[in-house]
Design a protein around this motif. Sequence first.
Motif: not given
Length: 334
Positions: A188-208
């Motif tokens: 799982x290398x190459x174009x694979x990334x771990x991202x986290x929700x850190x912005x309150x403005x994107x939380x609802x979309x990220x939860x969807x």
Amino acid sequence: MMRTDVYTTPEAFERLAGEWNALLKRSASNTLFLTREWQQTWWRELGDGELRVLAMREDGALVGIAPLFFATNALGAVEVALVGCKEVSDYLDFIFARGCEPACFRVVVDFLKSSDAPAWQAISLCNLIETSPTLGVFVELLNAEGWRAQVVFEDVCPVIALPDTFDAYLAMLDGKERRELQRKLRRASGDVAVTFTTDAATLARDMDDFIALMKASSPNKAAFMTPRMTCFFHAIARAMFEAGWLQLAFLEVERVRAAAYMNFVYEGAVMVYNSGLRPEKYAYLSPGQVLIARLIQKAIQDGCREFDFLQGNEEYKYKFGGRDVKLYTLSARR
């Protein structure tokens, strides 16, 4: 002299907000699922029946909270339960200051005997951890009243005690499991990334996005995620985010979200609450396992002491090094 206030409306959570979590940290049951934020959100979104929150004070200081509700069970009996019980709150209990438990348990029993309590026929307290004082002192008090208390094994929570480094963690694993995990991480290398929700403005979309991945994982998860449960997940994510306890993580493959975990970070422990993935497209990468490994690595780097998989004995939890913590249900009848 102990004074007890009995709250019958959700105003209890706001009235006690300034003291609730401070008491929780002085108790033997300090878990995120008993925080004022979790309890208030659960009751608002999923609560049913009649609420009774007992707040106990000695010399003005809060020493006990008994968050109870009374609702009709499947057998038609009115049952006493803990706020949060059941299904979505993995650990529950009373919130009593250490050393005050016997007196606080006595208050609860006296309340249940009084006319201030709604008429009830049964008690069912779920998700009590094996070390809980409730499984000892409270059982004795219930039996002394002739209420026929019993304690029954309910479930397990596999927990990893984290070492100081990720290499030390890998060394804890069975040799075969360690080599397999290392192979998956290399792949799982190459174009694979771990991202986290850190912005309150994107939380609802990220939860969807998270809920969509969760529903795609299995028919059981899709059936579980009813409209009411969807509202709860959005509400609890918002409450946990605002408290600083939410870890919403995604594994992205070529910028497409392939797997996700909704975790909580509280008092030095990461708790794995739920997950989702797209097995049909990204199975070759084992995205769920890769993401879990990276989250264990992050937990160690952040100085966390435990990685708690919460309820369920799924095989993968043990492959990652989980060791069982047992949970029990305390039941009684009049």
